[in-house]
Design an enzyme around this catalytic site. Structure first.
Site, PDB file in Angstrom:
ATOM      1  N   PRO A 127       0.771  -1.248   0.000  1.00 27.55           N
ATOM      2  CA  PRO A 127       0.000   0.000   0.000  1.00 27.55           C
ATOM      3  C   PRO A 127       0.802   1.300   0.000  1.00 27.55           C
ATOM      4  O   PRO A 127       0.778   2.080   0.958  1.00 27.55           O
ATOM      5  CB  PRO A 127      -0.845  -0.125   1.268  1.00 27.55           C
ATOM      6  CG  PRO A 127       0.011  -0.933   2.185  1.00 27.55           C
ATOM      7  CD  PRO A 127       0.712  -1.928   1.296  1.00 27.55           C
ATOM      8  N   CYS A 128       1.460   1.595  -1.092  1.00 33.20           N
ATOM      9  CA  CYS A 128       2.216   2.849  -1.219  1.00 33.20           C
ATOM     10  C   CYS A 128       1.295   4.061  -1.214  1.00 33.20           C
ATOM     11  O   CYS A 128       1.735   5.168  -0.910  1.00 33.20           O
ATOM     12  CB  CYS A 128       3.097   2.818  -2.468  1.00 33.20           C
ATOM     13  SG  CYS A 128       2.221   2.435  -3.991  1.00 33.20           S
ATOM     14  N   HIS A 129       0.008   3.857  -1.508  1.00 34.50           N
ATOM     15  CA  HIS A 129      -0.944   4.974  -1.484  1.00 34.50           C
ATOM     16  C   HIS A 129      -1.146   5.521  -0.073  1.00 34.50           C
ATOM     17  O   HIS A 129      -1.632   6.627   0.103  1.00 34.50           O
ATOM     18  CB  HIS A 129      -2.293   4.551  -2.091  1.00 34.50           C
ATOM     19  CG  HIS A 129      -2.965   3.418  -1.383  1.00 34.50           C
ATOM     20  ND1 HIS A 129      -2.633   2.101  -1.616  1.00 34.50           N
ATOM     21  CD2 HIS A 129      -3.941   3.399  -0.439  1.00 34.50           C
ATOM     22  CE1 HIS A 129      -3.392   1.319  -0.864  1.00 34.50           C
ATOM     23  NE2 HIS A 129      -4.183   2.090  -0.135  1.00 34.50           N
TER      24      HIS A 129
END
Length: 167
Positions: A127-129
């Site tokens: 989850p880089c978001h």
């Protein structure tokens, strides 16, 4: 090594999934920075991605908050370290680039953390978001800031955010 792929629909547009026959290696969104098209020697085989598709569908339906898939992203040792740290950011939560750098042992690594985050080949699942600016701003996202905003709102509302529209 043979690269397998399939395309699946999602609430944020079509996703291109690639794998090595055992593990998921990439998830690319349409018009994604650092994205990739299908290479001529890749082999289409949707059957290898049934579980990834099931989990992504459940995520977008608000029914899944943590993925359980075999992953094999290609990257440097530093990138791998950053990507592994992203997995510790809880669903619906966020963390700043600076805080990730501090957790790595040096606030001077903020830009390097940002660069590694931007090269994450497994968007959504890794989850880089969930990484944001120190002031809470939605700085950068390979899939576009609008998608980042959508994903964070989706997680905050537990799946009741509707369909994403590309502008």
């Amino acid at each position: 090594m043979t690269i397998f792929y399939c395309r699946i629909p999602s609430a944020i547009g079509e996703l291109l999934l690639t794998g090595d026959g055992t593990s998921l290696t990439r998830i690319y969104m349409q018009k994604q920075k650092y994205g990739s098209g299908v290479a001529p020697d890749w082999q289409r085989d949707a059957s290898l991605f049934k579980e990834a598709k099931r989990q992504l569908d459940a995520y977008f339906a608000g029914e899944l908050t943590q993925f359980d898939l075999p992953l094999a992203p290609a990257g440097t040792e530093f990138q791998q370290t950053v990507w592994h740290m992203l997995l510790d950011i809880p669903y619906g939560g966020t963390l700043s680039y600076g805080e990730l750098a501090r957790r790595l042992g040096s606030p001077k690594l903020t830009r390097a953390v940002g660069a590694a985050n931007g090269r994450n080949p497994l968007s959504i699942v890794v989850p880089c978001h969930r990484v944001i600016g120190a002031d809470g701003s939605l700085t950068g996202y390979g899939g576009g800031v609008e998608r980042k905003r959508w994903l964070l709102a989706h997680e905050a509302s537990n799946g009741e955010y509707g369909q994403f529209e590309l502008f």
